[in-house]
Design a protein around this motif. Structure first.
Motif, PDB file in Angstrom:
ATOM      1  N   VAL A   1       0.818  -1.208   0.000  1.00  0.00           N
ATOM      2  CA  VAL A   1       0.000   0.000   0.000  1.00  0.00           C
ATOM      3  C   VAL A   1       0.855   1.264   0.000  1.00  0.00           C
ATOM      4  O   VAL A   1       0.338   2.374  -0.103  1.00  0.00           O
ATOM      5  CB  VAL A   1      -0.979  -0.025   1.202  1.00  0.00           C
ATOM      6  CG1 VAL A   1      -0.259   0.319   2.505  1.00  0.00           C
ATOM      7  CG2 VAL A   1      -2.167   0.897   0.965  1.00  0.00           C
ATOM      8  N   GLY A   2       2.171   1.104   0.041  1.00  0.00           N
ATOM      9  CA  GLY A   2       3.083   2.232  -0.124  1.00  0.00           C
ATOM     10  C   GLY A   2       2.969   2.872  -1.503  1.00  0.00           C
ATOM     11  O   GLY A   2       3.555   3.918  -1.760  1.00  0.00           O
ATOM     12  N   ILE A   3       2.186   2.258  -2.373  1.00  0.00           N
ATOM     13  CA  ILE A   3       1.939   2.839  -3.697  1.00  0.00           C
ATOM     14  C   ILE A   3       1.149   4.145  -3.585  1.00  0.00           C
ATOM     15  O   ILE A   3       1.104   4.941  -4.531  1.00  0.00           O
ATOM     16  CB  ILE A   3       1.179   1.836  -4.592  1.00  0.00           C
ATOM     17  CG1 ILE A   3       1.198   2.257  -6.070  1.00  0.00           C
ATOM     18  CG2 ILE A   3      -0.239   1.654  -4.112  1.00  0.00           C
ATOM     19  CD1 ILE A   3       2.561   2.277  -6.702  1.00  0.00           C
ATOM     20  N   THR A   4       0.527   4.399  -2.418  1.00  0.00           N
ATOM     21  CA  THR A   4      -0.359   5.552  -2.266  1.00  0.00           C
ATOM     22  C   THR A   4       0.274   6.870  -2.713  1.00  0.00           C
ATOM     23  O   THR A   4      -0.231   7.504  -3.639  1.00  0.00           O
ATOM     24  CB  THR A   4      -0.877   5.650  -0.816  1.00  0.00           C
ATOM     25  OG1 THR A   4      -1.641   4.483  -0.528  1.00  0.00           O
ATOM     26  CG2 THR A   4      -1.766   6.855  -0.642  1.00  0.00           C
TER      27      THR A   4
ATOM     28  N   LEU B   1       2.724  10.722  -7.610  1.00  0.00           N
ATOM     29  CA  LEU B   1       3.909  11.097  -8.389  1.00  0.00           C
ATOM     30  C   LEU B   1       3.771  10.627  -9.833  1.00  0.00           C
ATOM     31  O   LEU B   1       4.139  11.342 -10.773  1.00  0.00           O
ATOM     32  CB  LEU B   1       5.170  10.500  -7.763  1.00  0.00           C
ATOM     33  CG  LEU B   1       5.535  10.925  -6.339  1.00  0.00           C
ATOM     34  CD1 LEU B   1       6.891  10.342  -5.945  1.00  0.00           C
ATOM     35  CD2 LEU B   1       5.558  12.445  -6.203  1.00  0.00           C
ATOM     36  N   ILE B   2       3.255   9.426 -10.019  1.00  0.00           N
ATOM     37  CA  ILE B   2       3.071   8.892 -11.378  1.00  0.00           C
ATOM     38  C   ILE B   2       2.080   9.750 -12.154  1.00  0.00           C
ATOM     39  O   ILE B   2       2.289  10.059 -13.333  1.00  0.00           O
ATOM     40  CB  ILE B   2       2.603   7.420 -11.317  1.00  0.00           C
ATOM     41  CG1 ILE B   2       3.713   6.537 -10.738  1.00  0.00           C
ATOM     42  CG2 ILE B   2       2.209   6.921 -12.711  1.00  0.00           C
ATOM     43  CD1 ILE B   2       3.269   5.129 -10.413  1.00  0.00           C
TER      44      ILE B   2
ATOM     45  N   GLU C   1      -4.851   1.504 -13.454  1.00  0.00           N
ATOM     46  CA  GLU C   1      -4.641   2.924 -13.725  1.00  0.00           C
ATOM     47  C   GLU C   1      -3.173   3.235 -13.976  1.00  0.00           C
ATOM     48  O   GLU C   1      -2.813   3.950 -14.925  1.00  0.00           O
ATOM     49  CB  GLU C   1      -5.156   3.738 -12.543  1.00  0.00           C
ATOM     50  CG  GLU C   1      -5.088   5.232 -12.725  1.00  0.00           C
ATOM     51  CD  GLU C   1      -5.646   5.963 -11.531  1.00  0.00           C
ATOM     52  OE1 GLU C   1      -6.001   7.136 -11.703  1.00  0.00           O
ATOM     53  OE2 GLU C   1      -5.713   5.376 -10.430  1.00  0.00           O
ATOM     54  N   ILE C   2      -2.306   2.690 -13.136  1.00  0.00           N
ATOM     55  CA  ILE C   2      -0.867   2.919 -13.303  1.00  0.00           C
ATOM     56  C   ILE C   2      -0.378   2.309 -14.610  1.00  0.00           C
ATOM     57  O   ILE C   2       0.396   2.929 -15.351  1.00  0.00           O
ATOM     58  CB  ILE C   2      -0.091   2.348 -12.104  1.00  0.00           C
ATOM     59  CG1 ILE C   2      -0.382   3.192 -10.851  1.00  0.00           C
ATOM     60  CG2 ILE C   2       1.409   2.319 -12.384  1.00  0.00           C
ATOM     61  CD1 ILE C   2       0.156   2.598  -9.571  1.00  0.00           C
ATOM     62  N   GLN C   3      -0.829   1.098 -14.914  1.00  0.00           N
ATOM     63  CA  GLN C   3      -0.413   0.446 -16.154  1.00  0.00           C
ATOM     64  C   GLN C   3      -0.830   1.261 -17.379  1.00  0.00           C
ATOM     65  O   GLN C   3      -0.073   1.390 -18.351  1.00  0.00           O
ATOM     66  CB  GLN C   3      -1.017  -0.955 -16.238  1.00  0.00           C
ATOM     67  CG  GLN C   3      -0.498  -1.786 -17.407  1.00  0.00           C
ATOM     68  CD  GLN C   3       0.974  -2.090 -17.294  1.00  0.00           C
ATOM     69  OE1 GLN C   3       1.404  -2.756 -16.354  1.00  0.00           O
ATOM     70  NE2 GLN C   3       1.782  -1.585 -18.235  1.00  0.00           N
ATOM     71  N   GLU C   4      -2.017   1.838 -17.327  1.00  0.00           N
ATOM     72  CA  GLU C   4      -2.498   2.652 -18.434  1.00  0.00           C
ATOM     73  C   GLU C   4      -1.624   3.889 -18.644  1.00  0.00           C
ATOM     74  O   GLU C   4      -1.290   4.245 -19.779  1.00  0.00           O
ATOM     75  CB  GLU C   4      -3.945   3.088 -18.165  1.00  0.00           C
ATOM     76  CG  GLU C   4      -4.580   3.864 -19.311  1.00  0.00           C
ATOM     77  CD  GLU C   4      -6.023   4.252 -19.035  1.00  0.00           C
ATOM     78  OE1 GLU C   4      -6.545   5.116 -19.769  1.00  0.00           O
ATOM     79  OE2 GLU C   4      -6.628   3.697 -18.097  1.00  0.00           O
ATOM     80  N   ILE C   5      -1.223   4.528 -17.557  1.00  0.00           N
ATOM     81  CA  ILE C   5      -0.344   5.702 -17.657  1.00  0.00           C
ATOM     82  C   ILE C   5       1.001   5.310 -18.243  1.00  0.00           C
ATOM     83  O   ILE C   5       1.540   5.970 -19.134  1.00  0.00           O
ATOM     84  CB  ILE C   5      -0.149   6.350 -16.267  1.00  0.00           C
ATOM     85  CG1 ILE C   5      -1.460   6.953 -15.773  1.00  0.00           C
ATOM     86  CG2 ILE C   5       0.938   7.437 -16.321  1.00  0.00           C
ATOM     87  CD1 ILE C   5      -1.419   7.419 -14.328  1.00  0.00           C
TER      88      ILE C   5
ATOM     89  N   THR D   1       8.575   2.899 -17.166  1.00  0.00           N
ATOM     90  CA  THR D   1       8.603   1.441 -17.159  1.00  0.00           C
ATOM     91  C   THR D   1       8.112   0.956 -15.805  1.00  0.00           C
ATOM     92  O   THR D   1       8.556   1.450 -14.761  1.00  0.00           O
ATOM     93  CB  THR D   1      10.026   0.901 -17.395  1.00  0.00           C
ATOM     94  OG1 THR D   1      10.551   1.468 -18.606  1.00  0.00           O
ATOM     95  CG2 THR D   1      10.018  -0.614 -17.523  1.00  0.00           C
ATOM     96  N   LEU D   2       7.193  -0.003 -15.820  1.00  0.00           N
ATOM     97  CA  LEU D   2       6.665  -0.578 -14.586  1.00  0.00           C
ATOM     98  C   LEU D   2       7.226  -1.984 -14.392  1.00  0.00           C
ATOM     99  O   LEU D   2       7.117  -2.830 -15.277  1.00  0.00           O
ATOM    100  CB  LEU D   2       5.136  -0.631 -14.654  1.00  0.00           C
ATOM    101  CG  LEU D   2       4.411  -1.313 -13.481  1.00  0.00           C
ATOM    102  CD1 LEU D   2       4.671  -0.596 -12.173  1.00  0.00           C
ATOM    103  CD2 LEU D   2       2.908  -1.404 -13.771  1.00  0.00           C
TER     104      LEU D   2
END
Length: 246
Positions: free
Chosen positions: A138-141, A146-147, A173-177, A185-186
């Motif tokens: 959950v540190g992705i918050t 930032l992304i 959502e992140i993958q789409e960005i 790169t993810l």
């Protein structure tokens, strides 16, 4: 004075310019509370007009409508950016909800929330240095913010190492960005070994030319920081989400 307290105080001193909004107070109202998976929750708040914040900042949250908790507060990282006009929080409860989180997650649309801040130093430093972000669970918050802020940035490489052993919050959502931005790169990982290998590879590639953002539990932050330092990354190039507010 314990080591963790000393480190936190030192970061306050060295990052004083990023604490400007720390005492600012305003109001907000609940828009929605979502439970996408297990004990993961997304809370969306409508802030009062005029509230400003930067991607990666934190805010203190109070629940004035709940008498027994109105003097208590929790610090949360903000997952959204100013353009979205919504304060979004991503959080987990663990097996047993705290009284505060249980009350907050039981709120209805329109219920009042008090906000103090936002402030914090987990922010983009320039528009040219390579960026490596590490999110543990959950540190992705704050990293989601930032992304979003960097969604159209194509002036430098941006690598996101996202580690989770069960659920990737904001994944689609992140993958789409990332798919729309060739500079991004993810790297999705599941184990400590996978994450460490990728972080070490990126540290060797960018060295002190890059900035390294870490958002995870305190133990993981310490471990990743040591890994970066062992690869000769200067402390000033490592920015961590010290408060772990999620």
């Amino acid at each position: 004075m314990g080591k963790e307290v000393f480190v936190t105080l030192w970061k306050f001193i060295t990052n004083a310019p990023y604490l400007k909004g720390m005492t600012r107070k305003t109001d907000a109202n609940v828009i929605s509370i979502e439970n996408p998976y297990g004990d993961y929750y997304i809370v969306k708040l409508k802030p009062s007009d005029g509230l400003m914040w930067n991607a990666g900042e934190h805010a203190f949250v109070r629940l004035p409508g709940i008498e027994e908790l109105k003097k208590e507060y929790r610090l949360f990282s903000i997952a959204s950016i100013q353009k979205e006009e919504v304060l979004m929080i991503g959080t987990r409860t663990g097996e047993k909800k705290s009284k505060f989180k249980e009350a907050m997650l039981s709120m209805k649309p329109g219920d009042p929330v008090s906000i103090q801040g936002p402030y914090g130093w987990f922010r983009i430093r320039d528009d040219s240095s390579p960026i490596v972000m590490f999110a543990g669970g959950v540190g992705i918050t704050p990293i989601r913010a930032l992304i979003k802020e960097l969604a159209e940035s194509k002036s430098r490489p941006i690598n996101i190492v996202y580690s989770s052993n069960d659920f990737y919050l904001f994944d689609d959502e992140i993958q789409e960005i990332v798919d729309r931005n060739p500079s991004m790169t993810l790297h999705k990982t599941k184990t400590r070994e996978e994450s460490s290998k990728k972080i070490e590879q990126l540290a060797r590639e960018y060295g002190d030319k890059g900035y390294y953002y870490i958002s995870a539990s305190p133990k993981v932050i310490e471990s990743v920081s040591k890994l970066l330092r062992s690869n000769k990354i200067a402390k000033k190039r490592i920015i961590d989400d010290t408060f772990n507010g999620y």
